[in-house]
Structures are given as structure tokens and as C-alpha cells.
Design a protein around this motif. Sequence first.
Motif, PDB file in Angstrom:
ATOM      1  N   UNK A 357      -0.363 -13.492   0.975  1.00 49.31           N
ATOM      2  CA  UNK A 357      -0.282 -13.489   2.449  1.00 49.31           C
ATOM      3  C   UNK A 357      -0.187 -12.091   3.033  1.00 49.31           C
ATOM      4  N   UNK A 358      -1.073 -11.168   2.615  1.00 51.96           N
ATOM      5  CA  UNK A 358      -0.994  -9.828   3.207  1.00 51.96           C
ATOM      6  C   UNK A 358      -1.579  -9.804   4.621  1.00 51.96           C
ATOM      7  N   UNK A 359      -1.079  -8.897   5.426  1.00 56.62           N
ATOM      8  CA  UNK A 359      -1.575  -8.705   6.781  1.00 56.62           C
ATOM      9  C   UNK A 359      -1.436  -7.235   7.148  1.00 56.62           C
ATOM     10  N   UNK A 360      -2.438  -6.711   7.857  1.00 59.12           N
ATOM     11  CA  UNK A 360      -2.400  -5.345   8.365  1.00 59.12           C
ATOM     12  C   UNK A 360      -2.671  -5.372   9.865  1.00 59.12           C
ATOM     13  N   UNK A 361      -2.008  -4.463  10.561  1.00 58.41           N
ATOM     14  CA  UNK A 361      -2.309  -4.251  11.970  1.00 58.41           C
ATOM     15  C   UNK A 361      -2.799  -2.819  12.118  1.00 58.41           C
ATOM     16  N   UNK A 362      -4.066  -2.684  12.547  1.00 59.18           N
ATOM     17  CA  UNK A 362      -4.667  -1.377  12.761  1.00 59.18           C
ATOM     18  C   UNK A 362      -4.906  -1.233  14.253  1.00 59.18           C
ATOM     19  N   UNK A 363      -4.088  -0.402  14.870  1.00 59.81           N
ATOM     20  CA  UNK A 363      -4.104  -0.274  16.326  1.00 59.81           C
ATOM     21  C   UNK A 363      -3.897  -1.650  16.954  1.00 59.81           C
ATOM     22  N   UNK A 364      -4.906  -2.161  17.724  1.00 56.15           N
ATOM     23  CA  UNK A 364      -4.737  -3.459  18.391  1.00 56.15           C
ATOM     24  C   UNK A 364      -5.326  -4.609  17.575  1.00 56.15           C
ATOM     25  N   UNK A 365      -5.769  -4.321  16.368  1.00 60.09           N
ATOM     26  CA  UNK A 365      -6.414  -5.357  15.557  1.00 60.09           C
ATOM     27  C   UNK A 365      -5.460  -5.883  14.494  1.00 60.09           C
ATOM     28  N   UNK A 366      -5.602  -7.169  14.220  1.00 58.02           N
ATOM     29  CA  UNK A 366      -4.865  -7.825  13.146  1.00 58.02           C
ATOM     30  C   UNK A 366      -5.858  -8.218  12.061  1.00 58.02           C
ATOM     31  N   UNK A 367      -5.573  -7.839  10.797  1.00 63.47           N
ATOM     32  CA  UNK A 367      -6.474  -8.155   9.687  1.00 63.47           C
ATOM     33  C   UNK A 367      -5.682  -8.923   8.632  1.00 63.47           C
ATOM     34  N   UNK A 368      -6.185 -10.099   8.291  1.00 59.14           N
ATOM     35  CA  UNK A 368      -5.581 -10.896   7.226  1.00 59.14           C
ATOM     36  C   UNK A 368      -6.615 -11.155   6.143  1.00 59.14           C
ATOM     37  N   UNK A 369      -6.122 -11.419   4.930  1.00 57.14           N
ATOM     38  CA  UNK A 369      -7.005 -11.684   3.795  1.00 57.14           C
ATOM     39  C   UNK A 369      -6.142 -12.209   2.656  1.00 57.14           C
ATOM     40  N   UNK A 370      -6.796 -12.827   1.674  1.00 50.93           N
ATOM     41  CA  UNK A 370      -6.026 -13.288   0.514  1.00 50.93           C
ATOM     42  C   UNK A 370      -5.467 -12.106  -0.287  1.00 50.93           C
ATOM     43  N   UNK A 371      -6.183 -10.994  -0.287  1.00 50.59           N
ATOM     44  CA  UNK A 371      -5.688  -9.760  -0.901  1.00 50.59           C
ATOM     45  C   UNK A 371      -6.297  -8.574  -0.170  1.00 50.59           C
ATOM     46  N   UNK A 372      -5.602  -7.450  -0.218  1.00 49.52           N
ATOM     47  CA  UNK A 372      -6.055  -6.233   0.451  1.00 49.52           C
ATOM     48  C   UNK A 372      -5.880  -5.061  -0.508  1.00 49.52           C
ATOM     49  N   UNK A 373      -6.932  -4.248  -0.659  1.00 49.46           N
ATOM     50  CA  UNK A 373      -6.864  -3.027  -1.476  1.00 49.46           C
ATOM     51  C   UNK A 373      -7.061  -1.818  -0.571  1.00 49.46           C
ATOM     52  N   UNK A 374      -6.235  -0.796  -0.788  1.00 46.21           N
ATOM     53  CA  UNK A 374      -6.345   0.445  -0.024  1.00 46.21           C
ATOM     54  C   UNK A 374      -6.672   1.567  -1.001  1.00 46.21           C
ATOM     55  N   UNK A 375      -7.777   2.248  -0.769  1.00 47.32           N
ATOM     56  CA  UNK A 375      -8.203   3.358  -1.614  1.00 47.32           C
ATOM     57  C   UNK A 375      -7.932   4.675  -0.893  1.00 47.32           C
ATOM     58  N   UNK A 376      -7.181   5.564  -1.576  1.00 49.59           N
ATOM     59  CA  UNK A 376      -6.851   6.859  -0.983  1.00 49.59           C
ATOM     60  C   UNK A 376      -7.494   7.992  -1.776  1.00 49.59           C
ATOM     61  N   UNK A 377      -7.704   9.085  -1.094  1.00 49.26           N
ATOM     62  CA  UNK A 377      -8.275  10.264  -1.740  1.00 49.26           C
ATOM     63  C   UNK A 377      -7.682  11.499  -1.064  1.00 49.26           C
ATOM     64  N   UNK A 378      -7.137  12.396  -1.886  1.00 52.42           N
ATOM     65  CA  UNK A 378      -6.510  13.617  -1.364  1.00 52.42           C
ATOM     66  C   UNK A 378      -5.458  13.296  -0.311  1.00 52.42           C
ATOM     67  N   UNK A 379      -4.618  12.292  -0.631  1.00 51.93           N
ATOM     68  CA  UNK A 379      -3.517  11.891   0.235  1.00 51.93           C
ATOM     69  C   UNK A 379      -3.985  11.379   1.597  1.00 51.93           C
ATOM     70  N   UNK A 380      -5.206  10.859   1.647  1.00 51.79           N
ATOM     71  CA  UNK A 380      -5.732  10.273   2.880  1.00 51.79           C
ATOM     72  C   UNK A 380      -6.367   8.929   2.563  1.00 51.79           C
ATOM     73  N   UNK A 381      -6.296   8.007   3.523  1.00 50.75           N
ATOM     74  CA  UNK A 381      -6.926   6.703   3.341  1.00 50.75           C
ATOM     75  C   UNK A 381      -8.429   6.859   3.488  1.00 50.75           C
ATOM     76  N   UNK A 382      -9.156   6.405   2.486  1.00 49.97           N
ATOM     77  CA  UNK A 382     -10.620   6.506   2.496  1.00 49.97           C
ATOM     78  C   UNK A 382     -11.264   5.166   2.838  1.00 49.97           C
TER      79      UNK A 382
END
Length: 505
Positions: A357-382
Motif C-alpha cells: 500500500x505505498x503512496x506518494x504525494x508529489x506537489x498536488x498529485x497523489x500517486x498510488x501503486x502496488x509497489x514503488x521504486x525510486x532510483x537515485x544518482x549522485x544523491x538526486x532522484x533520477x
Amino acid sequence: MGQTENKLSSDKLKHITSILILFFSINSYAQSSEKIELLNSDRLVNGPKNSDYWICSGNVSFKHNQTIMKCDSSHHYMRDNKMVAFGKIRINKGDSLFIRGKKLFYDGNNNIAHLSGGVFLKDKHTKLTTEEIKFNLKDNIAHYPSEGKIQEKDLTLTSGRGTYNTKTHMFYFKKNVRVISANYTVETDTLNYNSESKTTFFLGPSYIYSNNNTIYCENGWYNTITDLSQFRENAYITNGEHLVKGDSLFYNRNLGYGKAIDNISLIDTINNIIVNGDLSEYFENEDKIEVTKNALLNIIFDEDTLFMTANRFVSYSSEKDYLLAYDNVKIFKKDFQGKCDSLYYSISDSVVNLYISPILWVDDMQITSDSIDILMKNQKIEKMFFYPNPLIASEADSLFYNQIMGKYMTAFFNENKLQKIDVKGNGQSLFLIEDDNKDNIGLNKAICTNISINMKESKLSDITYKVVPTSTTIPIQDIIESDKFLEKFIWRMDEKPLRKEDIME
């Protein structure tokens, strides 16, 4: 001639009388522990004219308060109950204490022995060498004002000065204290050591160096027999890349187990990660660290910090460095926030996986999914990957929500700002349609395999359908409640944390 013989006889008689008086005095005082008792001297003569001492030489030995003192020669001040001894000084107190030196001044009234010159002290538990010692035989306390060295089986300890209680076996060290053993080295200015229990007590700023790490504390103790230790007051342990701080640090070398309590900080200087909490446990054999009780993770970016809370954080450092967070995971960053039940962060690969049950809020948007992966590079979200069943929603007005869903979804970031979202497979969109006057005229539902969404200044800019969509518009007056939502839509904006403190409540 008769007068000369009479004078010699008189001098001889006077000398013999003096000796008898000395031994008579010794015999009388032998019944009391207050006076120094002469046990043996191969030669005994009166001191120089007008002196108040006797010169003893050859196998000289004295006794006072069950303590035996031996020397090559001495001056015995009977009236003052004092003595000065020279050459090969040996002091034995019972069968448990031995001291030697080159010169001794002994005050029998105060039970003070002042030895100098290559002084060596030995008891059942330790050996001490120094140049000077003042030893109170009544209180069993030895003080050495110059540099001293303790030598034990696998331990060497030096200090600028110190005090030793031979009854309690406690050393008190001051100034330039240094401890060297097979496993570690200690540098401090104030330290106590119990030579019987083999316990070191740290009483000031102290550094403990080993091959693997450095420990600092301003209060604590370490037992070399049990390999148990506790470090307090600004205590930390570091290996150069990682640092652990806490009000109290405990460590059991035999079990490879450590514990940190209250105001904990685990700092990864290489990956800019800090974990705070009030309880941490270290399992050396598993290369594992657990943090619980008010646990807070900080991932430091160039211009911002990502904060995360969970009931428990578990860090592993073996072939790969990774971190687990579970249960009730909450995330706050200025430009996005999130929640899930559990999380996996591969520090080596810079990938974060959110599960259950992951959920993300990016600014005014709500994003849900069965799973979420975040890939970072040089300490920044890519990039962010959402699968399966991802759904994006934003509030159109108080009654309607714009929504996009599909099978897979990829979000692209630049300088940690969302730039674009691609939807692949079973793409669907539901948008509120307005006229030029911003009046609602209906809901448009479109079905398209692939959809691309471009963002501008964190707002939806335009939508591109990769193939011609199947599109239906429902007039505003014909909309029923079920038309307002795509499948699995749930609006959860009231769960969104608005500040760091919200995830810590």
C-alpha cells in the motif's frame, strides 16, 4: 699512662652503653607499632658528633607495622622515629606487596615511605615502575609524581603521575595517560584502573583506538576479562566512514553485540545518511544494526533532506550495504511525501523500494501503486517506477479529480523536480473539462495504451496520447457518482504530511 687507659675505657664504656640504650629502646618499642624496630645490622655506629642518628650498615633490616624494610645502609633517627636508607632498598608488606628502589626516607610517625631511584612496585595483580613513590603504609596508598609505567601480561599503561591503592587495587592516573594492549590503545588525561578486576574507568575526554574503529567518550569503563564495556557522555564510535553516537554505548566483544541508548545518531558520511533514535543494537556477526524507539532516517541531498520514520530500521553491511524499514513507514521531503508498510533501500545501488500500500504525494498529485521504486544518482532522484496498478490523481475542484492509471508508470526527475510521467499498458485518463470561462462542462474518459504527461513548474502542462485514444465525454448534468472515479481510486490527501514533524507524531 693510667689516665689514658682510663679515658679509653670510659669512651668504650660510653659507646657500649649507647648501643645498649639503642637496643633497649628497640626492645621496648617493639611492643608498640609506633616505633621503627631494627631487626639486623652487621655494623652499628653512632653518627657524627652532635648528630642525632645511628649509622647502620651491612644487611640492614627494619620493621614497622608488619612491614619489613631492607637496605645496604641507613641512618636511624630514634628520637624522631625516622630513617634514611641507601642502596638496594627492599620493602615487603606481608606476602602481597614488594617495593624496591635506591633511596628511602621513612617517617614512622606518619607511616610515609618516600622512595626514589628506579622504583619498582609489585603486588599480586600488577607491576609499577617509576622514579619516585610516596607510599602511606597505613592507608596502603602509593603516589608517584613523575612518569610511571604499569606492566601486566598483555597490558602496558603509562601516565605523567598517578596514585595506587594497594588494598583496593585501584590506580588513579593523571596527565598523558596511555594504555597499550594487543587489541587497542587508549589516550586520555584522566583514567582509573582496577588491577584486580582488570577494569578501566574513563573519567575525561578519552580516545580508544583499535584496528577497526575509534571510540571517544568522556565517561565509561572497559573490562578486559569479560570484554564488556560502556561509554557515556558525548560517546561515539567510528570507522572513518560510519559513526555511531549515543548517551550510552555498550559493547560485548565476546558476543559481538553492541547497544546504544538515548539520543542515538548513526552517521554514514560516505552516503550522507543519518539515522536517529533512542535504541540501537549492533550484531557484529551479522553485520547488522537495528534502530528502534523514535527512529528517524535522514538522507541528505544537495539542497534538501529526505526524512523517514518507521517502527524499526535495520542496516546490513556485508557484500552490499542496504537498509530495511518497517512497519508504518512515513516519508517527508519538501517536494514529495509518502507512506507505506515496509521499505528496502539499497545503499550500494541507490535504489529505494516501497511495498504494501505505498503512496506518494508529489506537489498536488497523489500517486498510488502496488509497489514503488525510486532510483537515485549522485544523491538526486533520477526516476520513479510504479507497478503494477499505478494511479495518479489530483484535485480538479471540490467535486472532481483528474486521474490517470495504467499497468506501468515511470516518472522522470531533473534536479529532484518532476519533469515527465510515462504510462505504459492499459492507459486510462479521466479529466474534468472546462469551457473558456472555467465552467465545468463534463468529464472526459480516454483509453490509450501509452500516455505521456509533461510537467512545468511542478504542474501538469500537457498530455500526449501515443496512439489515437478511445475517448468519451460525459456532460456535467449526466454524471453519476460512479463516473467520477477510475478503478481503485481512493483520495488520501488528508494523510499527506505537511512538515517533518507530522511524520514523527
